[in-house]
Design a protein around this motif. Structure first.
Motif, PDB file in Angstrom:
ATOM      1  N   PHE A 128      11.028 -33.608  29.108  1.00  0.00           N
ATOM      2  CA  PHE A 128      12.089 -32.819  29.722  1.00  0.00           C
ATOM      3  C   PHE A 128      12.771 -32.007  28.625  1.00  0.00           C
ATOM      4  O   PHE A 128      12.991 -32.507  27.519  1.00  0.00           O
ATOM      5  N   LYS A 129      13.112 -30.773  28.942  1.00  0.00           N
ATOM      6  CA  LYS A 129      13.818 -29.916  27.998  1.00  0.00           C
ATOM      7  C   LYS A 129      14.922 -29.162  28.730  1.00  0.00           C
ATOM      8  O   LYS A 129      14.970 -29.128  29.962  1.00  0.00           O
ATOM      9  N   ALA A 130      15.798 -28.544  27.945  1.00  0.00           N
ATOM     10  CA  ALA A 130      16.871 -27.740  28.525  1.00  0.00           C
ATOM     11  C   ALA A 130      17.414 -26.790  27.473  1.00  0.00           C
ATOM     12  O   ALA A 130      17.350 -27.073  26.267  1.00  0.00           O
ATOM     13  N   SER A 169      14.295 -34.688  26.157  1.00  0.00           N
ATOM     14  CA  SER A 169      14.439 -36.033  26.723  1.00  0.00           C
ATOM     15  C   SER A 169      13.065 -36.551  27.121  1.00  0.00           C
ATOM     16  O   SER A 169      12.208 -35.789  27.565  1.00  0.00           O
ATOM     17  N   ALA A 170      12.868 -37.840  26.950  1.00  0.00           N
ATOM     18  CA  ALA A 170      11.607 -38.454  27.368  1.00  0.00           C
ATOM     19  C   ALA A 170      11.623 -38.833  28.833  1.00  0.00           C
ATOM     20  O   ALA A 170      10.571 -38.880  29.491  1.00  0.00           O
ATOM     21  N   ASP A 171      12.815 -39.110  29.382  1.00  0.00           N
ATOM     22  CA  ASP A 171      12.899 -39.621  30.749  1.00  0.00           C
ATOM     23  C   ASP A 171      13.791 -38.795  31.675  1.00  0.00           C
ATOM     24  O   ASP A 171      13.957 -39.139  32.844  1.00  0.00           O
ATOM     25  N   GLY A 172      14.377 -37.717  31.178  1.00  0.00           N
ATOM     26  CA  GLY A 172      15.262 -36.907  32.002  1.00  0.00           C
ATOM     27  C   GLY A 172      16.661 -37.469  32.129  1.00  0.00           C
ATOM     28  O   GLY A 172      17.509 -36.862  32.802  1.00  0.00           O
ATOM     29  N   ILE A 173      16.937 -38.583  31.474  1.00  0.00           N
ATOM     30  CA  ILE A 173      18.248 -39.241  31.549  1.00  0.00           C
ATOM     31  C   ILE A 173      18.928 -39.271  30.186  1.00  0.00           C
ATOM     32  O   ILE A 173      20.105 -38.933  30.052  1.00  0.00           O
ATOM     33  N   HIS A 174      18.197 -39.678  29.161  1.00  0.00           N
ATOM     34  CA  HIS A 174      18.741 -39.790  27.810  1.00  0.00           C
ATOM     35  C   HIS A 174      18.376 -38.523  27.037  1.00  0.00           C
ATOM     36  O   HIS A 174      17.191 -38.237  26.818  1.00  0.00           O
ATOM     37  N   TRP A 175      19.399 -37.785  26.593  1.00  0.00           N
ATOM     38  CA  TRP A 175      19.182 -36.466  26.011  1.00  0.00           C
ATOM     39  C   TRP A 175      19.655 -36.401  24.563  1.00  0.00           C
ATOM     40  O   TRP A 175      20.590 -37.099  24.166  1.00  0.00           O
ATOM     41  N   SER A 176      19.005 -35.514  23.791  1.00  0.00           N
ATOM     42  CA  SER A 176      19.421 -35.263  22.412  1.00  0.00           C
ATOM     43  C   SER A 176      19.103 -33.824  22.043  1.00  0.00           C
ATOM     44  O   SER A 176      18.245 -33.179  22.657  1.00  0.00           O
ATOM     45  N   LEU A 177      19.804 -33.311  21.038  1.00  0.00           N
ATOM     46  CA  LEU A 177      19.544 -31.968  20.534  1.00  0.00           C
ATOM     47  C   LEU A 177      18.235 -31.943  19.758  1.00  0.00           C
ATOM     48  O   LEU A 177      17.900 -32.890  19.036  1.00  0.00           O
ATOM     49  N   MET A 178      17.472 -30.848  19.901  1.00  0.00           N
ATOM     50  CA  MET A 178      16.247 -30.680  19.129  1.00  0.00           C
ATOM     51  C   MET A 178      16.559 -30.191  17.719  1.00  0.00           C
ATOM     52  O   MET A 178      15.763 -30.403  16.795  1.00  0.00           O
TER      53      MET A 178
END
Length: 511
Positions: A163-165, A180-189
């Protein structure tokens, strides 16, 4: 004899040049599904027209009434991920008090559904809000104003970035890249923004374009003025700018969108994405924004007292209106935009006909029909309410598969002829609807318009009914593989009916 020889050579050369030109003009559609949402394949229309269709309203899909949500909740994204429908949206309060605009703390939230009809808010326990993590919030950092995730279709995408944004504002420095690997836990690239020139005060989008083999981004800009983190003086029209990238971090080829035959209008959100049933076609569901000011008709719209109260903070808060449009492109920059509204504000009732209605969620997804035995359909999710009270909502709308635009024939009937095309496959399938007395017939022609024996209009058995996939029959034959790979034209005769799309396939799905 010499003159005759020269004449023959000239004729041969002319024929060769004509054949080469014809071959160069042939559109290779392979086995793609083709819609009539644009005129890319249409050579002529005689007695028929392209007709825009409008989604049908259904029940509320979700209400944003939690303490961390409110009347400013918006910028929805809906992703169909196998058997789960994922919804992302910003939560915040919104209103006007004592002539001042009130905006609550902004957080990004997550909901999901197993049918795309009713969404629930899981308790994720990730982000603290007012001393508790008992909520469905997934992000409250940079970019929270307009976070818009997508499921990356790039075949080389790494598992930790499925998942990306892109998200961010000019004040924050621009658009930041998230994973994100699961669409729930996110981090900056990365810590720095990846796109820095633009206004960004809208829902800014990015996705993998499988046809072009690149990432595309579409973000807010203005046609005039200055919009930076230090100077905010927008002017002209709200508009959309495009950019592309190979790796999601380095962006270039920026270009402002252009339109085939549309007036200058304010375009708020853009909601562009590959149509999942025909990914070579990009479809946008932008929001048209217009400030109409006070008039007798404006005072007849719903909730006048509250409209007047909102206007005390700014005239546009009470008298601006929004609705959804439809546009399409095959190159990501030049679009054909329908100037007729795709989704109007609708019959007057509370929480309608106001600034913020019909910001359609990004993007349409396939759901089951409520009619037993009927084929699946498209679901759209559009904002309703806002400004008033402590909540707003999203209503679901539906449309038949591929049902954006049809070639429509009335009782007198008429024909649509394609440009020269080349296809692969052995069967021709239609998505169509007729009345009980209506019909559709299809004929094959050579590139110069000559009917092909055995596959002409007169050879075609009348097609009638209402189906998203019906195989066409000529006499007792459905196999058209003998024509595959050759430059041909299709002529469609439509009477009392609508033709939505067609596709050449490899096996007989006679339905």
């Amino acid at each position: 004899m010499k003159l005759l020889y020269l004449a023959v050579c000239c004729v041969v050369m002319a024929i060769f040049a004509w054949s080469s030109a014809q071959a160069g003009d042939v559109i290779d559609i392979g086995s793609r599904r083709e819609l009539f949402i644009d005129a890319a394949l249409i050579d002529s229309l005689e007695g028929v027209e392209r007709k825009l269709h409008h989604p049908v309203p259904h029940d509320i899909a979700i209400t944003h009434d939690a303490p961390w949500e409110g009347a400013g909740s918006g910028y929805h994204t809906v992703i169909k991920d196998d058997d789960v429908y994922r919804m992302y949206y910003r939560g915040s309060a919104l209103g006007v008090k004592d002539g001042r605009l009130i905006i609550g703390k902004q957080v990004y939230c997550y909901a999901e559904s197993n049918d795309g009809i009713n969404f629930e808010k899981p308790n994720l326990g990730l982000v603290e809000y007012n001393g508790s993590k008992e909520n469905n919030i997934i992000w409250d950092g940079v970019g929270v104003h307009n976070f818009a995730p997508f499921l990356d279709a790039n075949p080389d995408c790494s598992p930790e970035a499925q998942f990306k944004a892109l998200a961010g504002t000019a004040k924050e420095g621009g658009l930041f890249a998230f994973k994100s690997a699961d669409g729930i836990h996110w981090s900056l690239m990365q810590e720095e923004p990846v796109v820095t020139e633009g206004a960004f005060d809208s829902q800014n989008l990015a996705f993998w374009d499988p046809t072009a083999g690149i990432y595309r981004a579409f973000f807010r800009t203005f046609t005039k003025g200055v919009t930076t983190g230090n100077v905010w003086k927008p002017a002209g029209y709200r508009a959309v700018r495009a950019a592309t990238s190979k790796d999601f971090l380095s962006w270039g080829d920026e270009a402002d969108l252009t339109y085939e035959d549309s007036p200058e209008e304010h375009i708020y959100t853009n909601q562009i994405a590959p149509y999942f049933r025909a990914p070579h076609i990009l479809i946008g569901l932008p929001t048209r924004y217009v400030e109409r000011g006070w008039s007798p008709s404006m005072r007849k719209l719903p909730q006048l007292n509250h409209r007047e109260m909102r206007s005390k903070a700014h005239l546009r808060y009470g008298t601006a209106l929004t609705e959804a449009l439809l546009m399409t492109s095959r190159d990501g920059v030049h679009f054909e935009r329908w100037n007729e509204a795709f989704l109007r504000p609708g019959i007057q009732r509370p929480e309608t006909w106001q600034y913020g209605q019909h910001y359609v969620g990004w993007h349409a997804v396939e759901t089951e029909s409520s009619l037993p035995g009927a084929p699946n359909e498209l679901s759209f999710y559009s904002s309703e309410g806002g400004w008033t009270g402590d909540s707003n909502a999203v209503r679901r709308y539906t449309l038949r598969l591929d049902g954006f635009v049809s070639v429509n024939g009335n009782s007198r009937g008429g024909t649509m002829t394609t440009k020269p095309i080349q296809f692969s496959g052995s069967r021709l399938q239609l998505n169509f609807a007729t009345s009980a007395v209506g019909s559709i017939r299809i004929g094959f022609q050579t590139a110069d318009g000559t009917s092909i024996d055995g596959f002409g209009l007169s050879d075609c058995s009348e097609v009638f009914g209402d189906s998203v996939e019906r195989t066409v029959v000529w006499g007792d034959r459905t196999d058209v593989s003998s024509l595959a790979g050759r430059p041909v034209r299709l002529i469609f005769e439509v009477s009392n009916g609508d033709l939505y799309s067609f596709q050449f396939i490899g096996t007989d799905e006679s339905k």
